[in-house]
Motif scaffolding. Structure first.
Motif, mmCIF file in Angstrom:
data_model
loop_
_atom_site.group_PDB
_atom_site.id
_atom_site.type_symbol
_atom_site.label_atom_id
_atom_site.label_comp_id
_atom_site.label_asym_id
_atom_site.label_seq_id
_atom_site.Cartn_x
_atom_site.Cartn_y
_atom_site.Cartn_z
ATOM 1 N N ASP A 52 10.302 2.189 -7.553
ATOM 2 C CA ASP A 52 10.301 0.990 -8.382
ATOM 3 C C ASP A 52 9.829 -0.203 -7.548
ATOM 4 O O ASP A 52 9.456 -0.041 -6.386
ATOM 5 C CB ASP A 52 11.712 0.737 -8.927
ATOM 6 C CG ASP A 52 12.285 1.964 -9.629
ATOM 7 O OD1 ASP A 52 11.614 2.489 -10.534
ATOM 8 O OD2 ASP A 52 13.400 2.404 -9.267
ATOM 9 N N ALA A 53 9.858 -1.392 -8.137
ATOM 10 C CA ALA A 53 9.435 -2.605 -7.432
ATOM 11 C C ALA A 53 10.482 -3.690 -7.613
ATOM 12 O O ALA A 53 11.066 -3.830 -8.693
ATOM 13 C CB ALA A 53 8.082 -3.085 -7.950
ATOM 14 N N VAL A 54 10.702 -4.473 -6.560
ATOM 15 C CA VAL A 54 11.596 -5.628 -6.618
ATOM 16 C C VAL A 54 10.864 -6.823 -6.032
ATOM 17 O O VAL A 54 10.272 -6.735 -4.950
ATOM 18 C CB VAL A 54 12.899 -5.384 -5.834
ATOM 19 C CG1 VAL A 54 13.759 -6.650 -5.819
ATOM 20 C CG2 VAL A 54 13.686 -4.229 -6.442
ATOM 21 N N ALA A 55 10.912 -7.949 -6.754
ATOM 22 C CA ALA A 55 10.261 -9.175 -6.282
ATOM 23 C C ALA A 55 10.929 -10.373 -6.942
ATOM 24 O O ALA A 55 11.500 -10.255 -8.028
ATOM 25 C CB ALA A 55 8.766 -9.159 -6.600
ATOM 26 N N ASP A 89 0.859 -1.183 0.000
ATOM 27 C CA ASP A 89 0.000 0.000 0.000
ATOM 28 C C ASP A 89 0.896 1.233 0.000
ATOM 29 O O ASP A 89 1.467 1.599 1.008
ATOM 30 C CB ASP A 89 -0.892 -0.019 1.242
ATOM 31 C CG ASP A 89 -1.868 1.140 1.260
ATOM 32 O OD1 ASP A 89 -2.009 1.811 0.224
ATOM 33 O OD2 ASP A 89 -2.477 1.378 2.322
ATOM 34 N N ARG A 90 1.021 1.893 -1.155
ATOM 35 C CA ARG A 90 1.985 2.965 -1.314
ATOM 36 C C ARG A 90 1.304 4.261 -1.731
ATOM 37 O O ARG A 90 0.188 4.259 -2.240
ATOM 38 C CB ARG A 90 3.013 2.581 -2.375
ATOM 39 C CG ARG A 90 3.809 1.344 -1.992
ATOM 40 C CD ARG A 90 4.742 1.621 -0.846
ATOM 41 N NE ARG A 90 5.246 0.383 -0.252
ATOM 42 C CZ ARG A 90 6.262 0.325 0.555
ATOM 43 N NH1 ARG A 90 6.897 1.389 0.919
ATOM 44 N NH2 ARG A 90 6.646 -0.833 1.063
ATOM 45 N N PRO A 91 1.967 5.394 -1.546
ATOM 46 C CA PRO A 91 1.377 6.668 -1.928
ATOM 47 C C PRO A 91 1.134 6.753 -3.420
ATOM 48 O O PRO A 91 1.736 6.041 -4.215
ATOM 49 C CB PRO A 91 2.449 7.692 -1.492
ATOM 50 C CG PRO A 91 3.304 6.963 -0.516
ATOM 51 C CD PRO A 91 3.265 5.531 -0.909
ATOM 52 N N ALA A 92 0.248 7.665 -3.807
ATOM 53 C CA ALA A 92 -0.050 7.883 -5.218
ATOM 54 C C ALA A 92 1.232 8.247 -5.952
ATOM 55 O O ALA A 92 2.067 8.983 -5.461
ATOM 56 C CB ALA A 92 -1.087 8.997 -5.367
ATOM 57 N N GLY A 93 1.383 7.736 -7.186
ATOM 58 C CA GLY A 93 2.560 8.026 -7.978
ATOM 59 C C GLY A 93 3.591 6.920 -7.933
ATOM 60 O O GLY A 93 4.465 6.852 -8.780
ATOM 61 N N GLY A 94 3.513 6.026 -6.944
ATOM 62 C CA GLY A 94 4.420 4.895 -6.858
ATOM 63 C C GLY A 94 3.758 3.639 -7.369
ATOM 64 O O GLY A 94 2.556 3.603 -7.638
ATOM 65 N N LEU A 95 4.564 2.597 -7.514
ATOM 66 C CA LEU A 95 4.017 1.303 -7.892
ATOM 67 C C LEU A 95 3.485 0.590 -6.652
ATOM 68 O O LEU A 95 3.769 0.985 -5.525
ATOM 69 C CB LEU A 95 5.100 0.441 -8.536
ATOM 70 C CG LEU A 95 5.762 0.991 -9.803
ATOM 71 C CD1 LEU A 95 6.790 -0.012 -10.323
ATOM 72 C CD2 LEU A 95 4.736 1.309 -10.873
ATOM 73 N N THR A 96 2.724 -0.455 -6.866
ATOM 74 C CA THR A 96 2.319 -1.347 -5.784
ATOM 75 C C THR A 96 2.718 -2.763 -6.163
ATOM 76 O O THR A 96 2.853 -3.099 -7.349
ATOM 77 C CB THR A 96 0.803 -1.301 -5.531
ATOM 78 O OG1 THR A 96 0.120 -1.882 -6.653
ATOM 79 C CG2 THR A 96 0.322 0.126 -5.316
ATOM 80 N N CYS A 97 2.905 -3.589 -5.158
ATOM 81 C CA CYS A 97 3.243 -4.983 -5.423
ATOM 82 C C CYS A 97 2.119 -5.696 -6.163
ATOM 83 O O CYS A 97 2.375 -6.614 -6.955
ATOM 84 C CB CYS A 97 3.569 -5.689 -4.110
ATOM 85 S SG CYS A 97 5.104 -5.095 -3.338
ATOM 86 N N ASP A 98 0.889 -5.307 -5.923
ATOM 87 C CA ASP A 98 -0.240 -5.935 -6.616
ATOM 88 C C ASP A 98 -0.182 -5.712 -8.117
ATOM 89 O O ASP A 98 -0.650 -6.551 -8.894
ATOM 90 C CB ASP A 98 -1.565 -5.399 -6.063
ATOM 91 C CG ASP A 98 -1.913 -5.988 -4.697
ATOM 92 O OD1 ASP A 98 -1.317 -7.023 -4.344
ATOM 93 O OD2 ASP A 98 -2.764 -5.413 -4.010
ATOM 94 N N GLN A 99 0.381 -4.594 -8.556
ATOM 95 C CA GLN A 99 0.481 -4.327 -9.991
ATOM 96 C C GLN A 99 1.334 -5.369 -10.713
ATOM 97 O O GLN A 99 1.126 -5.633 -11.899
ATOM 98 C CB GLN A 99 1.092 -2.940 -10.233
ATOM 99 C CG GLN A 99 0.142 -1.780 -10.013
ATOM 100 C CD GLN A 99 0.842 -0.454 -10.273
ATOM 101 O OE1 GLN A 99 1.474 0.093 -9.371
ATOM 102 N NE2 GLN A 99 0.742 0.038 -11.479
ATOM 103 N N ALA A 125 5.956 6.056 -15.327
ATOM 104 C CA ALA A 125 4.715 6.820 -15.172
ATOM 105 C C ALA A 125 3.609 5.981 -14.542
ATOM 106 O O ALA A 125 2.450 6.029 -14.961
ATOM 107 C CB ALA A 125 4.259 7.387 -16.520
ATOM 108 N N GLY A 126 3.976 5.200 -13.532
ATOM 109 C CA GLY A 126 2.990 4.397 -12.814
ATOM 110 C C GLY A 126 2.807 2.998 -13.363
ATOM 111 O O GLY A 126 2.012 2.228 -12.817
ATOM 112 N N THR A 127 3.532 2.632 -14.422
ATOM 113 C CA THR A 127 3.451 1.292 -15.000
ATOM 114 C C THR A 127 4.749 0.541 -14.713
ATOM 115 O O THR A 127 5.833 1.060 -14.977
ATOM 116 C CB THR A 127 3.241 1.357 -16.522
ATOM 117 O OG1 THR A 127 1.993 1.999 -16.796
ATOM 118 C CG2 THR A 127 3.225 -0.038 -17.133
ATOM 119 N N PRO A 128 4.667 -0.680 -14.176
ATOM 120 C CA PRO A 128 5.889 -1.452 -13.915
ATOM 121 C C PRO A 128 6.450 -2.039 -15.209
ATOM 122 O O PRO A 128 5.759 -2.747 -15.938
ATOM 123 C CB PRO A 128 5.423 -2.552 -12.955
ATOM 124 C CG PRO A 128 3.956 -2.703 -13.214
ATOM 125 C CD PRO A 128 3.453 -1.365 -13.673
#
Length: 222
Positions: free
Chosen positions: A124-127, A61-71, A149-152
């Motif tokens: 960014d996201a790391v998994a 659950d992250r602030p607007a403008g960042g990615l989320t793990c769910d994405q 721009a909000g897309t991983p």
């Protein structure tokens, strides 16, 4: 004049003593849910396909403008610019965290964290992912998705080896931008079917590669 003064005093007395008007006034503070603490995975034992489903220490659950793990569950995983270790050639995208083709299954793992890994200040996201082949191999890799721009978008990856389940991923909150990954592995002389080491490794993004900077090992008993 006495009656209005009495009424004003009563109104003031009805407010909360901390001055925030029952948490709804200007002084109220919303709880910070961006860094919810959870216990990291406690170990997966030998890799029998039942790896720990515990997420990393921080919430998606992250602030607007960042990615989320769910994405990431429906994100692109491999393209012409990034070829993943142990994955077949061609474009690959997840559908609900899974891709299957040519006898190979690729699954997104639940451990994940959000933070700047590419140096552009965008989260960014790391998994990790698991690649299951037609044989006995279950190959793990670590992937960084950059924030476009909000897309991983898959940007870098590193192989973790065969049957090496990941316990946690955590991105540093201050420069240099690094990800600390805890996973289970084994010594060179140990059988491939067991894990005997809990490894804590630190990675950074270097072009299309997640380069290991250093690691430390501790004994692990299933």
């Amino acid at each position: 004049m006495i009656a209005p003064l009495i009424l004003a005093s009563v109104a003031v007395g009805c407010q909360d003593t901390d001055g925030n008007d029952n948490g709804k006034g200007p002084g109220a503070k919303s709880p910070d849910r961006s860094r919810t603490s959870q216990s990291p995975g406690g170990g997966a034992g030998h890799d029998d396909g039942k790896e720990s489903a515990r997420p990393s220490p921080r919430s998606s659950d992250r602030p607007a403008g960042g990615l989320t793990c769910d994405q990431l569950r429906n994100a692109e995983l491999q393209n012409s610019e990034l070829r993943l270790p142990d994955a077949p050639a061609g474009s690959i995208s997840f559908t609900d965290g899974r891709w299957e083709g040519d006898g190979i299954v690729i699954e997104l793992q639940p451990q994940c964290d959000i933070g700047d890994m590419t140096g552009d200040a965008a989260p960014d996201a790391v998994a990790p992912i698991k690649v299951t082949t037609e044989g006995t191999g279950r190959f793990y890799a670590l992937v960084t998705w950059r924030n476009d721009a909000g897309t991983p978008v898959p940007a870098a990856a590193a192989s973790l080896g065969d049957r090496t389940p990941v316990e946690s991923v955590e991105i540093s909150t201050a420069p240099p931008k690094q990800a600390t990954v805890v996973y289970l592995t084994r010594g060179d002389a140990d059988p491939a079917a067991v894990v005997t080491i809990r490894r804590t490794a630190v990675y950074r993004v270097a072009g299309p590669v997640m380069a290991e900077l250093h690691h430390s090992d501790a004994p692990y008993t299933p």
